[in-house]
Scaffold this active site. Structure first.
Site, short mmCIF file in Angstrom:
data_model
loop_
_atom_site.label_atom_id
_atom_site.label_comp_id
_atom_site.label_asym_id
_atom_site.label_seq_id
_atom_site.Cartn_x
_atom_site.Cartn_y
_atom_site.Cartn_z
N CYS A 179 -2.84 -2.01 0.83
CA CYS A 179 -2.11 -3.21 1.23
C CYS A 179 -2.26 -3.41 2.73
O CYS A 179 -2.21 -2.46 3.50
CB CYS A 179 -0.63 -3.06 0.91
SG CYS A 179 -0.29 -2.62 -0.78
N CYS A 180 -2.42 -4.67 3.11
CA CYS A 180 -2.49 -5.00 4.54
C CYS A 180 -1.92 -6.40 4.74
O CYS A 180 -1.44 -7.03 3.80
CB CYS A 180 -3.91 -4.90 5.06
SG CYS A 180 -5.00 -6.14 4.39
N ASN A 181 -2.01 -6.91 5.95
CA ASN A 181 -1.45 -8.23 6.25
C ASN A 181 -2.09 -9.33 5.42
O ASN A 181 -1.42 -10.01 4.67
CB ASN A 181 -1.61 -8.57 7.74
CG ASN A 181 -0.41 -8.15 8.55
OD1 ASN A 181 0.69 -8.01 8.03
ND2 ASN A 181 -0.62 -7.92 9.82
#
Length: 101
Positions: free
Chosen positions: A7-9
């Site tokens: 998960c990331c921005n």
């Protein structure tokens, strides 16, 4: 098959990391599925994962993710900035496999 959720921005830099991790996993013959999701979608896909890896830029959300998977035996880890920045797929996979058990 084990599933690793990154998960990331927004999913841009993490999608490149996922490609490197998929190549690394294939070269080792590992039975893993590696998927990237942006932060705004990730919470809808937690139950499918065996481990959740957070990009360092969203490390501040670790407590939220940990609470969301409480009681489900799904580890939540923040990828170290150095490994993320260097796209060190081998080390990140090693960590994920170790935490999954």
């Amino acid at each position: 098959m084990k599933k690793i959720l990154l998960c990331c921005n927004a999913g841009m830099s993490t999608s490149l990391l996922v490609q490197k991790m998929q190549k690394e996993a294939a070269s080792r013959g590992l039975d893993v599925e590696i998927e990237a999701r942006p932060l705004n979608e990730a919470m809808d896909h937690l139950d499918d994962a065996n481990i959740i890896l957070l990009g360092p830029q969203i490390g501040y959300t670790k407590d939220d993710f940990t609470a969301a998977v409480a009681g489900k035996d799904i580890p939540v880890e923040v990828i170290p900035m150095a490994d993320y920045g260097r796209m060190n797929a081998a080390k990140i996979i090693d960590t994920a496999i170790e935490k999954i058990g």
